[in-house]
Design a protein around this motif. Structure first.
Motif, PDB file in Angstrom:
ATOM      1  N   SER A 206      39.822  45.650  44.243  1.00 28.78           N
ATOM      2  CA  SER A 206      40.363  44.421  43.674  1.00 28.78           C
ATOM      3  C   SER A 206      41.768  44.152  44.217  1.00 28.78           C
ATOM      4  CB  SER A 206      40.390  44.525  42.152  1.00 28.78           C
ATOM      5  OG  SER A 206      40.963  43.375  41.577  1.00 28.78           O
ATOM      6  N   SER A 207      42.594  45.200  44.280  1.00 30.42           N
ATOM      7  CA  SER A 207      43.953  45.039  44.807  1.00 30.42           C
ATOM      8  C   SER A 207      43.924  44.699  46.291  1.00 30.42           C
ATOM      9  CB  SER A 207      44.757  46.327  44.592  1.00 30.42           C
ATOM     10  OG  SER A 207      44.893  46.609  43.207  1.00 30.42           O
ATOM     11  N   GLU A 210      42.902  41.111  46.666  1.00 27.14           N
ATOM     12  CA  GLU A 210      44.017  40.243  46.272  1.00 27.14           C
ATOM     13  C   GLU A 210      45.068  40.179  47.375  1.00 27.14           C
ATOM     14  OE1 GLU A 210      47.368  39.907  42.688  1.00 27.14           O
ATOM     15  OE2 GLU A 210      45.721  41.348  42.546  1.00 27.14           O
ATOM     16  N   HIS A 213      43.720  38.015  50.107  1.00 27.14           N
ATOM     17  CA  HIS A 213      43.766  36.608  49.695  1.00 27.14           C
ATOM     18  C   HIS A 213      45.189  36.059  49.798  1.00 27.14           C
ATOM     19  CE1 HIS A 213      42.730  32.947  47.543  1.00 27.14           C
ATOM     20  NE2 HIS A 213      43.748  33.158  46.731  1.00 27.14           N
ATOM     21  N   SER A 214      46.169  36.879  49.385  1.00 29.26           N
ATOM     22  CA  SER A 214      47.567  36.445  49.467  1.00 29.26           C
ATOM     23  C   SER A 214      47.973  36.222  50.919  1.00 29.26           C
ATOM     24  CB  SER A 214      48.481  37.491  48.822  1.00 29.26           C
ATOM     25  OG  SER A 214      48.191  37.624  47.440  1.00 29.26           O
TER      26      SER A 214
END
Length: 270
Positions: A206-207, A210, A213-214
């Motif tokens: 998940s990290s 993320e 995505h960032s």
């Protein structure tokens, strides 16, 4: 013609602009025309035309070079910005992966230690810790002892062999059942560890997602900002080109010379 060249040279030596030179030649042409000096007027006219053509060509070349330099500057700034962006984000992702690997290694080491400790505990504590002999075996052992006390050694030996065989069978049964119980408990313990490791991997994924995505979102913002800047610059350059086509001698070659809101003040930085 020679007189006009001397006249132009004199003005140039005095540091006059091309506009001053053209205006002076135009005045000279008119004066010659009014004074009936038509040869001089024709020479002045030809000189004016040559100077205008030369100046227009020179200004167009200068404008092309200037605008090419502007475009190259924007492109170079964009590429440098992208390189810096990639370096920063590559380092971020590298740091994250190192941290993720450290967490996984630490948990795996702890799991290994806890697994061995749990196995040792199970082998110490799982019941029954010793075999529970059957009534038949216990009876055979009593008979064996009784026969030995009665000095019936041959019969005692036969009874002992029979009891030993039964004891071996019962010992194996006890061991198999105990090992199966230990294995079941170990499997439950390993399942809990797998769930814990799975939870860690899920959080790391998940990290990681993320972080990706960032990075993607920031890259899209950079590219959009670049496209906006490029479009703004090209629009400003087209306006200048149109003005230079319309006023080839007098039109300014940059945006700041045509209106107060210059390109440099409109955010043309990467």
């Amino acid at each position: 013609m020679e007189g006009d060249d001397g006249f132009a040279g004199e003005l140039d030596d005095k540091g006059h602009s091309i506009e001053d030179l053209l205006a002076a030649l135009e005045k000279h042409r008119k004066d010659c025309e009014l004074g009936g000096r038509y040869e001089e007027a024709e020479l002045a006219r030809m000189r004016l035309e040559q100077l205008r053509q030369h100046e227009e060509r020179s200004r167009r070349e200068s404008l092309l070079e200037q605008q090419m330099a502007e475009r190259m500057g924007v492109e170079e700034a964009h590429m440098l910005g992208l390189q810096e962006f990639n370096n920063i984000w590559d380092q971020k992702q590298q740091d994250f992966e190192q941290h993720a690997n450290s967490l996984q290694t630490t948990l795996a080491t702890r799991h290994k230690q806890e697994h061995q400790a749990q196995l040792d505990k199970l082998r110490r504590e799982v019941e029954p810790r010793t075999p529970r002999w059957s009534r038949d075996l216990l009876n055979l052992r009593k008979i064996q002892e009784t026969l030995a006390k009665m000095r019936k050694y041959a019969e005692a030996e036969k009874t002992k062999v029979q009891a030993d065989k039964l004891e071996a069978v019962e010992h194996n049964q006890w061991k198999e059942k105990r090992e199966a119980r230990i294995a079941a408990c170990e499997e439950q313990f390993l399942h809990k560890q797998q769930l814990e490791m799975g939870g860690l991997l899920k959080r790391l994924k998940s990290s990681r997602d993320e972080l990706k995505h960032s990075r993607k979102s920031e890259l899209e913002r950079i590219l959009q900002r670049y496209q906006n800047l490029k479009g703004q610059m090209e629009s400003q350059q087209r306006i200048i080109q149109q003005r230079v086509e319309r006023y080839p001698i007098t039109a300014p070659l940059n945006q700041s010379g045509s209106r107060p809101a210059s390109a440099s003040g409109s955010g043309m930085k990467f």
